[in-house]
Motif scaffolding. Structure first.
Motif, PDB file in Angstrom:
ATOM      1  N   LYS A 134      54.933  17.998  18.407  1.00 21.15           N
ATOM      2  CA  LYS A 134      55.982  17.460  19.282  1.00 21.15           C
ATOM      3  C   LYS A 134      55.473  17.309  20.715  1.00 21.15           C
ATOM      4  CE  LYS A 134      59.829  19.353  16.581  1.00 21.15           C
ATOM      5  NZ  LYS A 134      60.948  20.339  16.566  1.00 21.15           N
ATOM      6  N   LEU A 135      54.686  18.275  21.178  1.00 21.70           N
ATOM      7  CA  LEU A 135      54.109  18.190  22.520  1.00 21.70           C
ATOM      8  C   LEU A 135      53.216  16.973  22.644  1.00 21.70           C
ATOM      9  CD1 LEU A 135      53.371  19.296  25.351  1.00 21.70           C
ATOM     10  CD2 LEU A 135      51.575  20.654  24.216  1.00 21.70           C
ATOM     11  N   SER A 136      52.320  16.785  21.691  1.00 27.62           N
ATOM     12  CA  SER A 136      51.380  15.665  21.758  1.00 27.62           C
ATOM     13  C   SER A 136      52.098  14.323  21.660  1.00 27.62           C
ATOM     14  CB  SER A 136      50.336  15.784  20.645  1.00 27.62           C
ATOM     15  OG  SER A 136      49.514  16.909  20.840  1.00 27.62           O
ATOM     16  N   VAL A 137      53.092  14.238  20.798  1.00 25.10           N
ATOM     17  CA  VAL A 137      53.870  13.003  20.689  1.00 25.10           C
ATOM     18  C   VAL A 137      54.602  12.740  21.996  1.00 25.10           C
ATOM     19  CG1 VAL A 137      55.818  11.896  19.528  1.00 25.10           C
ATOM     20  CG2 VAL A 137      54.101  13.124  18.182  1.00 25.10           C
ATOM     21  N   ALA A 138      55.169  13.784  22.591  1.00 27.95           N
ATOM     22  CA  ALA A 138      55.886  13.626  23.866  1.00 27.95           C
ATOM     23  C   ALA A 138      54.958  13.119  24.959  1.00 27.95           C
ATOM     24  CB  ALA A 138      56.521  14.950  24.274  1.00 27.95           C
ATOM     25  N   VAL A 139      53.727  13.616  24.987  1.00 31.17           N
ATOM     26  CA  VAL A 139      52.758  13.199  26.012  1.00 31.17           C
ATOM     27  C   VAL A 139      52.516  11.697  25.944  1.00 31.17           C
ATOM     28  CG1 VAL A 139      50.328  13.338  26.692  1.00 31.17           C
ATOM     29  CG2 VAL A 139      51.618  15.439  26.280  1.00 31.17           C
ATOM     30  N   ILE A 146      47.400   6.133  23.155  1.00 24.31           N
ATOM     31  CA  ILE A 146      48.669   6.445  22.501  1.00 24.31           C
ATOM     32  C   ILE A 146      48.406   7.179  21.186  1.00 24.31           C
ATOM     33  CG2 ILE A 146      50.984   5.563  21.969  1.00 24.31           C
ATOM     34  CD1 ILE A 146      50.041   4.996  24.796  1.00 24.31           C
ATOM     35  N   TYR A 147      47.472   8.114  21.247  1.00 21.71           N
ATOM     36  CA  TYR A 147      47.095   8.903  20.078  1.00 21.71           C
ATOM     37  C   TYR A 147      47.504  10.357  20.310  1.00 21.71           C
ATOM     38  CZ  TYR A 147      44.543   7.991  15.757  1.00 21.71           C
ATOM     39  OH  TYR A 147      44.230   7.729  14.451  1.00 21.71           O
ATOM     40  N   PRO A 148      48.481  10.876  19.580  1.00 23.49           N
ATOM     41  CA  PRO A 148      48.882  12.279  19.753  1.00 23.49           C
ATOM     42  C   PRO A 148      47.734  13.218  19.382  1.00 23.49           C
ATOM     43  CG  PRO A 148      50.558  11.046  18.543  1.00 23.49           C
ATOM     44  CD  PRO A 148      49.330  10.180  18.597  1.00 23.49           C
ATOM     45  N   PHE A 149      47.303  14.000  20.327  1.00 22.99           N
ATOM     46  CA  PHE A 149      46.082  14.798  20.175  1.00 22.99           C
ATOM     47  C   PHE A 149      46.174  15.799  19.031  1.00 22.99           C
ATOM     48  CE2 PHE A 149      43.842  18.789  21.350  1.00 22.99           C
ATOM     49  CZ  PHE A 149      42.543  18.343  21.229  1.00 22.99           C
ATOM     50  N   HIS A 150      47.195  16.639  19.034  1.00 24.05           N
ATOM     51  CA  HIS A 150      47.259  17.687  18.014  1.00 24.05           C
ATOM     52  C   HIS A 150      47.496  17.102  16.622  1.00 24.05           C
ATOM     53  CE1 HIS A 150      46.770  21.182  20.488  1.00 24.05           C
ATOM     54  NE2 HIS A 150      47.814  20.903  21.261  1.00 24.05           N
ATOM     55  N   SER A 151      48.262  16.039  16.529  1.00 22.65           N
ATOM     56  CA  SER A 151      48.468  15.393  15.224  1.00 22.65           C
ATOM     57  C   SER A 151      47.140  14.958  14.644  1.00 22.65           C
ATOM     58  CB  SER A 151      49.391  14.177  15.372  1.00 22.65           C
ATOM     59  OG  SER A 151      50.572  14.505  16.030  1.00 22.65           O
ATOM     60  N   TRP A 152      46.362  14.258  15.476  1.00 26.32           N
ATOM     61  CA  TRP A 152      45.057  13.801  15.001  1.00 26.32           C
ATOM     62  C   TRP A 152      44.162  14.985  14.682  1.00 26.32           C
ATOM     63  CZ3 TRP A 152      40.393  15.042  17.087  1.00 26.32           C
ATOM     64  CH2 TRP A 152      39.291  14.472  16.439  1.00 26.32           C
ATOM     65  N   ARG A 153      44.124  15.990  15.551  1.00 31.77           N
ATOM     66  CA  ARG A 153      43.230  17.143  15.365  1.00 31.77           C
ATOM     67  C   ARG A 153      43.468  17.816  14.016  1.00 31.77           C
ATOM     68  NH1 ARG A 153      44.019  22.428  15.905  1.00 31.77           N
ATOM     69  NH2 ARG A 153      46.087  22.158  16.828  1.00 31.77           N
ATOM     70  N   ILE A 154      44.724  18.067  13.697  1.00 35.32           N
ATOM     71  CA  ILE A 154      45.041  18.783  12.460  1.00 35.32           C
ATOM     72  C   ILE A 154      44.709  17.934  11.234  1.00 35.32           C
ATOM     73  CG2 ILE A 154      46.965  19.699  11.101  1.00 35.32           C
ATOM     74  CD1 ILE A 154      48.220  20.488  13.866  1.00 35.32           C
ATOM     75  N   LYS A 155      45.082  16.658  11.253  1.00 34.82           N
ATOM     76  CA  LYS A 155      44.779  15.781  10.121  1.00 34.82           C
ATOM     77  C   LYS A 155      43.281  15.571   9.959  1.00 34.82           C
ATOM     78  CE  LYS A 155      48.903  14.735   8.507  1.00 34.82           C
ATOM     79  NZ  LYS A 155      49.301  15.117   7.133  1.00 34.82           N
ATOM     80  N   HIS A 156      42.583  15.444  11.078  1.00 31.86           N
ATOM     81  CA  HIS A 156      41.140  15.185  11.011  1.00 31.86           C
ATOM     82  C   HIS A 156      40.386  16.410  10.492  1.00 31.86           C
ATOM     83  CE1 HIS A 156      37.420  13.135  11.914  1.00 31.86           C
ATOM     84  NE2 HIS A 156      37.009  14.182  12.605  1.00 31.86           N
ATOM     85  N   ASN A 157      40.801  17.600  10.880  1.00 31.46           N
ATOM     86  CA  ASN A 157      40.154  18.801  10.365  1.00 31.46           C
ATOM     87  C   ASN A 157      40.372  18.932   8.855  1.00 31.46           C
ATOM     88  OD1 ASN A 157      38.929  19.786  12.704  1.00 31.46           O
ATOM     89  ND2 ASN A 157      40.800  20.771  13.401  1.00 31.46           N
ATOM     90  N   TYR A 158      41.508  18.432   8.373  1.00 35.06           N
ATOM     91  CA  TYR A 158      41.754  18.423   6.934  1.00 35.06           C
ATOM     92  C   TYR A 158      40.758  17.502   6.235  1.00 35.06           C
ATOM     93  CZ  TYR A 158      44.428  18.607   2.591  1.00 35.06           C
ATOM     94  OH  TYR A 158      44.810  18.811   1.281  1.00 35.06           O
ATOM     95  N   HIS A 159      40.452  16.372   6.857  1.00 34.14           N
ATOM     96  CA  HIS A 159      39.445  15.454   6.321  1.00 34.14           C
ATOM     97  C   HIS A 159      38.100  16.160   6.180  1.00 34.14           C
ATOM     98  CE1 HIS A 159      36.383  12.334   6.254  1.00 34.14           C
ATOM     99  NE2 HIS A 159      36.044  12.604   7.497  1.00 34.14           N
TER     100      HIS A 159
END
Length: 353
Positions: free
Chosen positions: A193-198, A112-125
């Motif tokens: 939105k796509l990742s959350v929907a998935v 239950i981890y939205p892929f793109h949300s994590w990807r963008i935040k993690h790259n910021y890290h």
């Protein structure tokens, strides 16, 4: 002078350190470390799928008194799912973006981890590792921030550290950060939105089905507890990778990317079965040198980095209860340009003033 003292001085006494560049470190890493290998990548996929399948089979056949062992194994295997998604998020799993996105969504969906949300935040890290007020994966709380919190929030944070509740940290991060697309740039919101929907669709179908066929206990047994074990490892890897009493967080004007990735990222050894199931994500220094290094090449890259940049690296550590106790006991509040203090040290200083 020990390595840790060298690291601390390097990061605090040389503002900017403009002559020390990340690309100089990357040039010393063997080229083969950056090469993607389709066979190795899909072998990791097969290993994780088989391990998770074995874990769930064990949950079905294991007597109740052995369930904790089955939960630990299954949750750790599910962490391997996340690591595959992690490579996809950094585009180091496959050359084609659509393959990375598809595989990343597939393996992070059961978590239950939205892929793109994590990807963008993690790259910021990765772009702001160990930079005060910017690093969004794990950052220390400064005394002035702590003092501005209300009593309830202060008490909750003190409880979190003193009662060794680090292992729930990533659950809060997951819940607060990754589902609200309004917290992202406009250009990224459609992907979010796509990742959350998935994951919402997955949960809406699988959770009621699981409850209908196995009951509430089945939901707890087959999803909730393994998911919490997965978050135990997520929280543990995250805090251990960047937290020790002598690991400094620098303000923007004193922050140097190269030194932050070398001296501010800690290599910790875990039991070998954990490292296998989690695809060596604990070998984290090379991943911070370059996210283009696939997880199956991390050990080779780390050998090279130790050979060429050993004096800059933080001392290695071994995962253990004393290690986690030390981190939570010592690394409670962070004073800019000084380092970590305990709550007791902070209150003593506060009352003296």
């Amino acid at each position: 002078m020990t390595t840790s003292i060298i690291n601390s001085q390097k990061l605090s006494d040389e503002p900017g350190n403009s002559n020390f560049r990340l690309k100089d470190i990357i040039k010393t890493v063997p080229r083969e470390c950056f090469q993607q290998n389709r066979r190795k990548a899909w072998t990791q996929v097969l290993l994780s799928v088989l391990a998770v399948a074995l874990g769930y089979y064990s949950l079905i056949v294991t007597p109740w008194f052995l369930l904790p062992l089955a939960w630990i194994f299954t949750g750790t295997a599910l962490t391997g799912f996340f690591v595959i998604g992690h490579d996809c998020g950094h585009r180091s799993f496959a050359k084609r973006r659509w393959v990375n996105d598809l595989v990343g969504h597939f393996f992070m969906m059961p978590l239950i981890y939205p892929f793109h949300s994590w990807r963008i935040k993690h790259n910021y890290h990765h772009a702001h590792t160990n930079k005060l007020d910017e690093d969004n994966a794990w950052h220390p709380i400064r005394p002035e921030v702590f003092e501005n919190w209300d009593t309830t929030r202060q008490s909750a944070f003190k409880l979190f550290m003193r009662k060794r509740l680090w292992w729930v940290g990533s659950i809060g991060h997951w819940a607060v950060v990754h589902f609200d697309w309004r917290n992202f740039k406009t250009k990224d919101q459609s992907s979010i939105k796509l990742s959350v929907a998935v994951v919402v669709v997955f949960a809406a179908i699988s959770f009621p089905l699981l409850v209908a066929t196995t009951g509430i206990w089945g939901f707890v047994k087959f999803w909730l507890v393994p998911w919490m074990i997965y978050h135990f490892w997520m929280s543990t890897f995250t805090i251990v990778h960047h937290t020790a009493a002598d690991v400094p967080f620098a303000t923007a004007n004193k922050w140097n990317e190269a030194l932050a990735q070398l001296a501010g990222t800690i290599h910790c050894d875990y039991p070998r079965w954990v490292e296998i199931l989690c695809h060596d994500i604990n070998v984290h220094v090379p991943h911070h040198i370059s996210t283009a290094i696939p997880s199956y090449n991390l050990r080779l890259a780390y050998s090279s980095i130790k050979e060429n940049w050993g004096p800059y690296l933080h001392d290695e550590c071994q995962f253990s209860w004393p290690l986690m106790k030390q981190i939570t006991d010592e690394c409670q509040l962070y004073t800019t340009d000084v380092g970590y203090k305990t709550f007791n040290e902070h209150y003593e200083h506060y009352t003296e003033q």
